[in-house]
Write a protein that holds these residues in place. Sequence first.
Motif, PDB file in Angstrom:
ATOM      1  N   ASP A 118     -15.215  18.471  54.519  1.00 13.53           N
ATOM      2  CA  ASP A 118     -15.199  18.442  53.072  1.00 13.53           C
ATOM      3  C   ASP A 118     -14.198  19.456  52.511  1.00 13.53           C
ATOM      4  O   ASP A 118     -13.459  19.176  51.565  1.00 13.53           O
ATOM      5  N   LEU A 119     -14.144  20.632  53.119  1.00 11.84           N
ATOM      6  CA  LEU A 119     -13.208  21.648  52.667  1.00 11.84           C
ATOM      7  C   LEU A 119     -11.765  21.176  52.846  1.00 11.84           C
ATOM      8  O   LEU A 119     -10.912  21.415  51.993  1.00 11.84           O
ATOM      9  N   TRP A 120     -11.506  20.493  53.953  1.00 16.66           N
ATOM     10  CA  TRP A 120     -10.161  19.930  54.131  1.00 16.66           C
ATOM     11  C   TRP A 120      -9.850  18.914  53.046  1.00 16.66           C
ATOM     12  O   TRP A 120      -8.742  18.843  52.534  1.00 16.66           O
ATOM     13  N   MET A 175      -0.689  13.979  49.559  1.00 16.56           N
ATOM     14  CA  MET A 175      -1.769  14.814  50.091  1.00 16.56           C
ATOM     15  C   MET A 175      -3.074  14.534  49.362  1.00 16.56           C
ATOM     16  O   MET A 175      -4.126  14.382  49.971  1.00 16.56           O
ATOM     17  N   ALA A 176      -2.990  14.447  48.026  1.00 15.43           N
ATOM     18  CA  ALA A 176      -4.198  14.200  47.242  1.00 15.43           C
ATOM     19  C   ALA A 176      -4.788  12.845  47.613  1.00 15.43           C
ATOM     20  O   ALA A 176      -5.996  12.721  47.843  1.00 15.43           O
ATOM     21  N   ALA A 177      -3.920  11.830  47.711  1.00 11.57           N
ATOM     22  CA  ALA A 177      -4.411  10.499  48.064  1.00 11.57           C
ATOM     23  C   ALA A 177      -5.067  10.533  49.442  1.00 11.57           C
ATOM     24  O   ALA A 177      -6.113   9.904  49.669  1.00 11.57           O
ATOM     25  N   TYR A 178      -4.468  11.275  50.352  1.00  8.97           N
ATOM     26  CA  TYR A 178      -5.005  11.423  51.704  1.00  8.97           C
ATOM     27  C   TYR A 178      -6.384  12.076  51.647  1.00  8.97           C
ATOM     28  O   TYR A 178      -7.331  11.625  52.280  1.00  8.97           O
ATOM     29  N   ARG A 235      -2.850   6.049  47.664  1.00 11.87           N
ATOM     30  CA  ARG A 235      -4.193   5.770  48.156  1.00 11.87           C
ATOM     31  C   ARG A 235      -4.336   4.306  48.544  1.00 11.87           C
ATOM     32  O   ARG A 235      -4.969   3.974  49.550  1.00 11.87           O
ATOM     33  N   GLN A 236      -3.733   3.423  47.741  1.00 13.01           N
ATOM     34  CA  GLN A 236      -3.787   2.008  48.077  1.00 13.01           C
ATOM     35  C   GLN A 236      -3.171   1.762  49.457  1.00 13.01           C
ATOM     36  O   GLN A 236      -3.664   0.958  50.232  1.00 13.01           O
ATOM     37  N   SER A 237      -2.079   2.477  49.770  1.00 11.72           N
ATOM     38  CA  SER A 237      -1.439   2.313  51.071  1.00 11.72           C
ATOM     39  C   SER A 237      -2.298   2.880  52.190  1.00 11.72           C
ATOM     40  O   SER A 237      -2.416   2.292  53.266  1.00 11.72           O
ATOM     41  N   PHE A 238      -2.890   4.035  51.924  1.00 22.23           N
ATOM     42  CA  PHE A 238      -3.706   4.678  52.962  1.00 22.23           C
ATOM     43  C   PHE A 238      -4.907   3.829  53.330  1.00 22.23           C
ATOM     44  O   PHE A 238      -5.437   3.914  54.425  1.00 22.23           O
ATOM     45  N   LYS A 239      -5.344   2.990  52.374  1.00 27.84           N
ATOM     46  CA  LYS A 239      -6.506   2.144  52.653  1.00 27.84           C
ATOM     47  C   LYS A 239      -6.253   1.237  53.844  1.00 27.84           C
ATOM     48  O   LYS A 239      -7.174   0.819  54.520  1.00 27.84           O
ATOM     49  N   VAL A 261       0.119  10.710  60.410  1.00 25.83           N
ATOM     50  CA  VAL A 261       0.064   9.780  59.274  1.00 25.83           C
ATOM     51  C   VAL A 261       1.412   9.721  58.544  1.00 25.83           C
ATOM     52  O   VAL A 261       1.965   8.657  58.327  1.00 25.83           O
ATOM     53  N   PHE A 262       1.941  10.892  58.205  1.00 27.49           N
ATOM     54  CA  PHE A 262       3.166  10.971  57.408  1.00 27.49           C
ATOM     55  C   PHE A 262       4.318  10.142  57.986  1.00 27.49           C
ATOM     56  O   PHE A 262       4.913   9.325  57.280  1.00 27.49           O
ATOM     57  N   PRO A 263       4.651  10.296  59.295  1.00 28.64           N
ATOM     58  CA  PRO A 263       5.806   9.549  59.824  1.00 28.64           C
ATOM     59  C   PRO A 263       5.608   8.036  59.824  1.00 28.64           C
ATOM     60  O   PRO A 263       6.588   7.289  59.819  1.00 28.64           O
ATOM     61  N   SER A 264       4.359   7.588  59.825  1.00 26.07           N
ATOM     62  CA  SER A 264       4.156   6.142  59.928  1.00 26.07           C
ATOM     63  C   SER A 264       4.142   5.457  58.561  1.00 26.07           C
ATOM     64  O   SER A 264       3.957   4.259  58.479  1.00 26.07           O
ATOM     65  N   MET A 265       4.331   6.232  57.479  1.00 23.97           N
ATOM     66  CA  MET A 265       4.258   5.633  56.145  1.00 23.97           C
ATOM     67  C   MET A 265       5.612   5.664  55.430  1.00 23.97           C
ATOM     68  O   MET A 265       5.674   5.736  54.219  1.00 23.97           O
ATOM     69  N   LYS A 266       6.678   5.611  56.210  1.00 26.38           N
ATOM     70  CA  LYS A 266       8.020   5.759  55.644  1.00 26.38           C
ATOM     71  C   LYS A 266       8.276   4.873  54.422  1.00 26.38           C
ATOM     72  O   LYS A 266       8.782   5.329  53.401  1.00 26.38           O
ATOM     73  N   SER A 267       7.921   3.606  54.538  1.00 26.54           N
ATOM     74  CA  SER A 267       8.281   2.689  53.464  1.00 26.54           C
ATOM     75  C   SER A 267       7.487   3.002  52.191  1.00 26.54           C
ATOM     76  O   SER A 267       8.001   2.856  51.084  1.00 26.54           O
TER      77      SER A 267
END
Lengths: 431, 300, 272
Positions: free
Chosen positions: B11-13, C89-92, C155-159, C184-190
């Motif tokens: 949760d903290l993460w 980051m927030a979406a993640y 967030r829609q993409s991360f889903k 995660v980051f490298p696999s979401m280039k597009s």
Amino acid sequence: MKRVISIAIVSLVILSLVLVGGVYSGNVTKAATKEGKITIWAWDPNFNIAIMNEASNRYKKINPKVKFEIANMAKADVEQKLNTVLASGVKTGLPEIVLIEDYNAQKYLTSYPGAFADLTKHFNYKDFAQYKVSLMTLKGKVYGVPFDSGVVGWFYRSDYFSKAGFKANDLINITWDKFIEMGKIIKQKTGKYMVGFDPYDGGLMRIMLQSAGRWYFDKNGKVDIANNPVLKEALISYKKVVDSGIAKKVSGWNQWVASFNNGEVASVVTGVWIIGSIKAEKSQSGKWAVAPVPRLNIKGSVNASNLGGSSWYVLQNSKYRDIAIDFLKQIYAKDIDFYQKILIERGAVGTYLPAQKGKAYTASDPFFGGQKIFVHFSNWMKNIPSVNYGLYTYEADSAIMAVMPDVYSGKLSVDAALKKAEEQFKNKVGQ
Amino acid sequence: MKKISYERYIDLWGWFFSLFSIIGLGLFLFYPIIYSLYLSTFSTKGVVQEFVGIGNYIRLFKDNTFILSLKNILIILIIQVPIMLILALILAVILNDKKIKFRGLFRTAIFLPAVTSLVAYTVLFKMMFSTDGLINQALLSMHLIKEPIPWLMDPFWAKVTLIFALTWRWTGYNMIFYLAGLQNISYEIYEAAEIDGANKVVQFFKITIPMLKPIIVFTSIMSTIGTLQLFDEPINLAAGVVTGSSVGPGDSLLTPSVYIYNICFKYMPNFGYAAAISYIIVIIVAILSFIQFKLAGENE
Amino acid sequence: MKKDTKIKNLIVYIFLIIMSIVSVFPFFWMIVGMTNKSVDIIKGKLTFGNALIENFNNLFSNYEVGRIIINSFKISLTIVIGSLLISSMAAYGFEFYPSKIREKIYAILLATMMIPFAALMVPLFRLMVAFNLLDSHWGVILPMLPSVFLIFFFRQSFKLYPKEIIMAARVDGASELRIFLSIVFPSMKSTYAAAAIYSFMTSWNSYLWPLIVLQSDEQKTMTLLVSTLSSGYNPDFGVIMTTVVLATLPMIIVFFGLQKYFVQGILGSVKQ
């Protein structure tokens, strides 16, 4: 977890409050040193900006340590910035000097008490045209430095008019009805339109109103639209101008300026400040002349009026306020030669009365066929009826323009349209 | 010290990742929003405030100018948005067809308007649609019209011009979203349909539309929000001589955003009233989005 | 039958060509305008002229265009990098670390997308003064960094991103930050490319906010220059066209540079 969030929110709020609070102890440097940078916000590179550049160069000779930053913005941008900064209640981010249109003066002075420097003691206001000084007076204190007059002239192409068989005397002291009749003849004989005209702009409306000493409001600032006989006559004239086909309809400033720069129209009825734009088309030199503005076919209307015009205001909390006041005093209330120069180069008719005794005001202008145009403008200026613009000129203006399509199409009678406009105005300002 | 549990650790993460945006939005979005909600209970003349409670909200319903601005965008919403979205959809379907040559070129050309700045393209359109402008010259020389069309001089034509401009700018933008969605639909479905004797039109309505529904909802909500906030285009198309008294002939281009702007900066600055209008718009958008979701969601 | 499809094809191509011409024409006009004098542009001249150098001279001798372009790039690129980072980051965080409170925050965020910016300007300006960021590029940048739309978009993409991969990485002992940055980051280039285009266009074109925050000429951006030029009483349309072309060029370059990923990126976010 909830506690963490609430702590976070509370500390965020406290932090921002502390930071916001900190601003109010802003510092205003006393201008004893006469060193500093004066920032000025204004619009129109051909007129206000050019004139301020001239003024600043003159002041640099008196006080070489002062620097200037003259920001050239659109008029709307100046107003937007000024409102945002003033409304936020903070004391930074403002220029030393700002240009304010005369129609807006009372509005700003009322809305932002304490924001503008009280200049009553700094200037001898008897030296300025009285109708202009009263615009910037609130509760007995004067807040601005009167600058240009918006005295209206009827600028016309003497070549087109003489081709249609008119002499200069035929244009003196006529009514708008006569103006329209002449326009028809011009159209017939030369194929040119009489004027470039935006059917949805209130400029001409304001010219007509002031020529009869009336406005959208009475002397006490109460709305006066529905039963205003002068306004009714003005609306009828608008419709006549459109119906008679003498006007080249334009939309927007650029098309309007283009209409006379291109030689498509035979005349322009507007404030004297337009001279700069007329003269920008050098190939038309010698082909222009000036006549007094037509009057309304109604008792009390005279052949003199005003459109626009603006003045300089000093911000109370600006850093180099005192230098800025000194600058305005040294140039705008003293330098008669300066007024001669801006008159010749930019067509800026100042409202500083001693300047009107200068050479330039009596000189003849080859661009206007050798006519001594500024002798005329000075005389007309004395006859302009003074009116109270009140706080809501633009609201009223737009309420009236909003009903104009129905007036043009005949869907609404002029009386009904004015009634509707007054209703709309009242709703708009919440009265 | 107590060892924190695994859930707590995770949760903290979660907070760590979202913290930067939450703080930023708290500061630059929520503080202004709450401040303006507070402001909406005042009638202001610049910094001179007078508490009116819900007075501003009551006043709104009597303000014909505000109601006119709502009517104006409602017309755009009903006419322009469907035209644009349908056009975008048709273009996307055509350009998704592998048999079409120069697909990439067409796609790029049609998307290109979406990269222009709003101010710049509106200035161009204003010039093109002036009475002596290119459009009228072209129409006159093709003998399609006898007299120049008063594009920006007439309440009706002014709206037509605005609709043209908006459609030009945003069709390609929406097309890209549909193209992306179409790549999700496999070719086999269409092939199977073709074998069953379904023609292109039937395929479009029976396969394409239902499969694209989520994206159609997405684009229509984004367009609705965009239309309700319409600002740059009308204000730049409308500016009048000297001072520009009404926003387009008879205020025909007035939108709520332009009205808010005028109340703040052109008229007697009444920030309280402007804030109240903003909140009404937010409520309207929320209702419209809700309806769109409901309409789309019935089969899902 | 075959003739029928040929006619159909012809109609389709004509339609496409007309749409393309309509779409591209203003760009053509812009470029032609850049080479013509103001008077000719008003008259609607559609052929190339020889005023290109004159227009450039007028523009560059009166305004510090080089500095203005650099300002615009500095602001836009900082916003793109910053907002992509914090929004993704927030979406993640919202997507992979489920929590009821954060879900509520997310719902509130989405609702705020609809508030007109003009209503927020005055309080925002007060903040900028409080932070002493007036007339600085950070004053423009900071409020534009957090973006609700981008959070939503990511967030829609991360889903679509398989949660098992993250679980597996955790079992392998990778730290949470590391999972995000190197898996995660490298696999979401597009997705990032599409977001970058969106973010660049919004920041490059932003007008109202920079106008309020920036005070001096040294800090001006391209969009402000366009507005200053076209607002004069005697605008030089040749110079305006030149500026408009210069202001549009970077967006075209960015779009073409990232176009390959663009459709895929949008695809990822609208699948749901």
